[in-house]
Design an enzyme around this catalytic site. Structure first.
Site, PDB file in Angstrom:
ATOM      1  N   ASP A 159       0.819  -1.206   0.000  1.00 36.53           N
ATOM      2  CA  ASP A 159       0.000   0.000   0.000  1.00 36.53           C
ATOM      3  C   ASP A 159       0.859   1.264   0.000  1.00 36.53           C
ATOM      4  O   ASP A 159       0.597   2.209  -0.749  1.00 36.53           O
ATOM      5  CB  ASP A 159      -0.921  -0.013   1.228  1.00 36.53           C
ATOM      6  CG  ASP A 159      -2.283   0.592   0.929  1.00 36.53           C
ATOM      7  OD1 ASP A 159      -2.651   0.673  -0.255  1.00 36.53           O
ATOM      8  OD2 ASP A 159      -2.984   0.989   1.876  1.00 36.53           O
ATOM      9  N   ASP A 205      -8.940  -2.362   2.437  1.00 44.95           N
ATOM     10  CA  ASP A 205      -8.675  -1.739   3.737  1.00 44.95           C
ATOM     11  C   ASP A 205      -9.730  -2.104   4.764  1.00 44.95           C
ATOM     12  O   ASP A 205      -9.580  -1.797   5.951  1.00 44.95           O
ATOM     13  CB  ASP A 205      -8.611  -0.216   3.592  1.00 44.95           C
ATOM     14  CG  ASP A 205      -7.490   0.228   2.669  1.00 44.95           C
ATOM     15  OD1 ASP A 205      -6.439  -0.440   2.672  1.00 44.95           O
ATOM     16  OD2 ASP A 205      -7.663   1.216   1.933  1.00 44.95           O
TER      17      ASP A 205
END
Length: 331
Positions: A159, A205
């Site tokens: 990420d 997420d």
């Protein structure tokens, strides 16, 4: 009806490979958007997620909707059977049982699907996104903390790199017109339901930290929820910190940069305080289905309707706890 089957278990090898596979997929999508017309790609993806979204949403709302049907509702049973071959060599490809209640749920989900397909409205997008998230957490399972640490650690690097190191993640997120993210209208008060200025949160997420909270739902078999609730609070803290930093620096933030340290750090601090670090990392949760986290079976590849499956789960919850053996499985 196969209601005792457990979700697919994520192994340590799967967890280590996941960031690599995700990176290749992300880069492939980025190149597709750069080379080919964005309009045609999104049209194809819209149709694909239209079908998947309807199935996922129908599966998600079916147990809840079952409570609203009257007792005298004319509920008929159906079976969708698709086989290959004949005689003794006949093999079942699809064997799915459903009823009239499931068809009603499918019809309601189809209305949302058409709404999404025609308008791409943020509410329809979020309904599908939440359904995908719930199904993602339900159908995959992290059975121990070590595997969770490998998965979260790899996706932490993934990420941060793709958000801060390149413009790939932001470009794909903005170009990809599919319910792979939740969107939050920042101009809701000014424009109401027609808001068009959004903040985004990727489903990864939500799903990945969701998996992390499940390996120790009963706090190391001591019949308390300490670690589960600690992980839940850690997620809220990490997400709040992400939003705060995003508003301070006015730049897209990799949510896992803040969620991973919080979701690992908070339970670890609790384990240190209680002297249970070794026990925490040696804990395995795959041996039984815990009563406060009932799980449905795979959808739609097993026989049995979501509504009837929910009923069977409720019946099992009313019975004394008993251990079940899990057949080994791998992704």
């Amino acid at each position: 009806q196969n209601s005792s089957e457990m979700p697919e278990t994520i192994t340590s090898r799967d967890a280590a490979r996941f960031p690599i596979v995700a990176s290749c997929t992300l880069l492939g999508l980025y190149l597709f958007f750069k080379i080919f017309s964005q309009e045609y790609i999104n049209l194809l993806l819209s149709m694909y997620f239209f079908v998947l979204g309807i199935l996922a949403l129908s599966h998600t709302i079916s147990p809840m909707m079952n409570r609203f049907f009257p007792a005298n509702f004319p509920n008929k049973q159906y079976q969708l059977l698709f086989t290959q071959g004949s005689g003794e060599s006949k093999e079942e490809i699809v064997n799915y049982e459903f009823d009239t209640k499931d068809l009603v749920c499918l019809a309601l989900s189809s209305v949302v699907g058409v709404w999404y397909l025609l308008r791409k409205h943020w509410i329809a997008n979020n309904l599908f996104g939440l359904a995908f998230s719930l199904n993602g957490v339900e159908l995959l399972h992290l059975n121990n903390v070590s595997t969770g640490c490998i998965l979260l650690g790899g996706l932490f690097i993934y990420d941060v790199f793709w958000v801060f190191g390149t413009n790939v993640m932001v470009t794909v997120a903005k170009s990809f017109e599919a319910p792979i993210k939740l969107v939050f209208p920042q101009d809701l008060l000014e424009k109401g339901l027609e808001a068009d200025n959004f903040a985004m949160l990727g489903l990864g997420d939500i799903v990945i930290p969701g998996h992390w909270a499940l390996p120790f739902p009963y706090s190391l078999k001591k019949n308390t929820h300490t670690y589960f609730y600690t992980s839940f609070v850690a997620y809220i803290f990490g997400l709040g910190l992400t939003i705060f930093i995003m508003h301070i620096f006015k730049h897209a933030q990799p949510a896992l940069l803040y969620l991973v340290p919080a979701c690992i750090g908070f339970p670890l601090l609790v384990a240190l305080a209680k002297g249970e670090v070794t026990e925490m990392f040696s804990y395995e949760s795959s041996a039984e289905i815990l009563p406060h986290t009932p799980r449905l079976t795979h959808f739609p590849t097993v026989s049995g309707s979501p509504a009837s499956l929910a009923d069977s789960m409720q019946q099992k919850l009313s019975c004394p706890r008993r251990r079940r053996q899990q057949s080994p499985s791998a992704m």
